[in-house]
Design a protein around this motif. Sequence first.
Motif, PDB file in Angstrom:
ATOM      1  N   GLN A  67      18.456  44.057 -48.954  1.00  0.00           N
ATOM      2  CA  GLN A  67      18.401  43.195 -47.771  1.00  0.00           C
ATOM      3  C   GLN A  67      19.362  43.681 -46.678  1.00  0.00           C
ATOM      4  N   ARG A  68      20.559  44.134 -47.086  1.00  0.00           N
ATOM      5  CA  ARG A  68      21.490  44.687 -46.097  1.00  0.00           C
ATOM      6  C   ARG A  68      20.898  45.923 -45.432  1.00  0.00           C
ATOM      7  N   ALA A  69      20.218  46.741 -46.218  1.00  0.00           N
ATOM      8  CA  ALA A  69      19.575  47.926 -45.660  1.00  0.00           C
ATOM      9  C   ALA A  69      18.561  47.535 -44.595  1.00  0.00           C
ATOM     10  N   GLY A  70      17.860  46.441 -44.842  1.00  0.00           N
ATOM     11  CA  GLY A  70      16.901  45.968 -43.852  1.00  0.00           C
ATOM     12  C   GLY A  70      17.577  45.549 -42.555  1.00  0.00           C
ATOM     13  N   VAL A  71      18.755  44.936 -42.664  1.00  0.00           N
ATOM     14  CA  VAL A  71      19.505  44.546 -41.465  1.00  0.00           C
ATOM     15  C   VAL A  71      19.896  45.796 -40.674  1.00  0.00           C
ATOM     16  N   LEU A  72      20.386  46.818 -41.373  1.00  0.00           N
ATOM     17  CA  LEU A  72      20.770  48.059 -40.699  1.00  0.00           C
ATOM     18  C   LEU A  72      19.574  48.703 -40.000  1.00  0.00           C
ATOM     19  N   GLU A  73      18.433  48.644 -40.636  1.00  0.00           N
ATOM     20  CA  GLU A  73      17.237  49.263 -40.035  1.00  0.00           C
ATOM     21  C   GLU A  73      16.759  48.491 -38.817  1.00  0.00           C
ATOM     22  N   LEU A 112      22.272  57.329 -37.993  1.00  0.00           N
ATOM     23  CA  LEU A 112      23.308  57.040 -38.983  1.00  0.00           C
ATOM     24  C   LEU A 112      23.074  55.693 -39.665  1.00  0.00           C
ATOM     25  N   LEU A 113      22.635  54.705 -38.909  1.00  0.00           N
ATOM     26  CA  LEU A 113      22.322  53.416 -39.523  1.00  0.00           C
ATOM     27  C   LEU A 113      21.216  53.560 -40.563  1.00  0.00           C
ATOM     28  N   ARG A 114      20.207  54.362 -40.256  1.00  0.00           N
ATOM     29  CA  ARG A 114      19.109  54.564 -41.217  1.00  0.00           C
ATOM     30  C   ARG A 114      19.591  55.345 -42.440  1.00  0.00           C
ATOM     31  N   TYR A 115      20.442  56.323 -42.220  1.00  0.00           N
ATOM     32  CA  TYR A 115      20.961  57.107 -43.345  1.00  0.00           C
ATOM     33  C   TYR A 115      21.738  56.213 -44.305  1.00  0.00           C
TER      34      TYR A 115
END
Length: 482
Positions: A67-73, A112-115
């Motif tokens: 879920q955090r990854a989704g926020v970053l994306e 960088l956010l996606r990485y």
Amino acid sequence: MHAYDSLYIGGEWTRAGGDGVIDVVSPADEETIGAAPLASTADVDRAVTAARRALRTPEWAGLTPEQRAGVLERFADELEKNQADRAALTSKQNGMPIAVAIAAEGTAPPGLLRYYAALARATPLEERRPRLDGAGETVVRREPVGVVAAIVPWNFPQTLTAFKLAPALAAGCTVVLKPAPETTLDALELAAAAERAGLPAGVLNVVTGGADVGEYLVAHPGVNKVAFTGSTAAGRKIGEVCGRLVRPVTLELGGKSAAIVLDDADLTATVQGLATCSLLNTGQTCYLSTRILAPRSRYDEVVAAVAGLAGALTVGDPLDPDTHVGPLVSSRQRDRVESYIAAGKAEGGAVVTGGGRPDRDKGWFVQPTVFANVDNDATIAREEIFGPVLAVISYDDLDHAVALANASDYGLGGTIWTSDAEKGLDLARRVETGSIGVNFFDLDAGAPFGGVKSSGIGRELGPEGLSAYFQLKSIYLRGTSA
């Protein structure tokens, strides 16, 4: 005119506690291009409180890594929508040539956010290890370090913010960002993108101001980690505070890197590479190879080639795509660079190109300058100038070249130029530095970046950059008997 009257704290745009204003001035024409409020210590208190609160809220603390990854994306998506405008805003604020800004300030932050979103998905928060004594097992947990004070400089403001913000968010930390006064506007634009992306309240907070605000933030009792990019002098002060407080700190500081040109180097290819490896962003880049070490047998040839490169670069409006060298960020920075040029002359260096100001009515410009006949102990060879000034230094053999490269208080970057890549690799292994390139230099987001000696502590980028925002907990387990 980019005018802001509020800070971004706790998910809201809020008036600063004081009535001070930061005027942002274009280094190209010396005109005011924007303004932002000046944060007070009370504003820093509110920002840290908001960040601490967000650490415990289910809207952030309750998220899974997925879920955090989704926020970053989603954050990356928002940054991509206006990346051209953000790049242009950086150019207007600090004079960065727009061709550099499009890649560094526009494209790199969402990348960088996606990485780090991908790394968040791939990094387990717990692992179980059998105990070495055979009596049970140990659960090793990765937990967010907490509230991060991220303090970034003016030279690559969006990129260097992302170096800190992306892994901190991926680890589940919250952030209080303090931008440099010269590049305050883009930090508030970043906050607006975070709001549009739906970052939970308090996960990102932006406070503005100078060194006094930064010092207050670094020592704040509610901060758990400091991540700083800037001068070695400022980094030493921050390190002293964090050492006394036993507070984790990452310091990416200054450099005075060497470019070692071997006797078999193709000079045409070498000088083309040095255009970015030694003069990127008008020399206002920490890792640049500003000491050019040339074999004595080819010294005059190397001097002529480097001088030809510098003299051919287009100096001008940073928003012009054809500009290679823009203005320095401020009149104070121009004064600093010119004082080093004067020192180079006074200590016997010979200016072979540049050395003055271009013929322009306004703006804080300095000509790209190349010195010959420079000793490795000269001021311009020892100290970080942070401007378009190169020193060409001769060496006798490869052992001498390595000794000269390592005879520095710094160790951040560096380059080797040769027609034999394996020979270059062997030589690169001998240079005392945190990063070095063979026939080019370009940061790799998947590999650690940072310095040794006076160039810093810790690493950013790569999986190592994410690890810096975790703290480890060991839980010892032993089964119970029936």
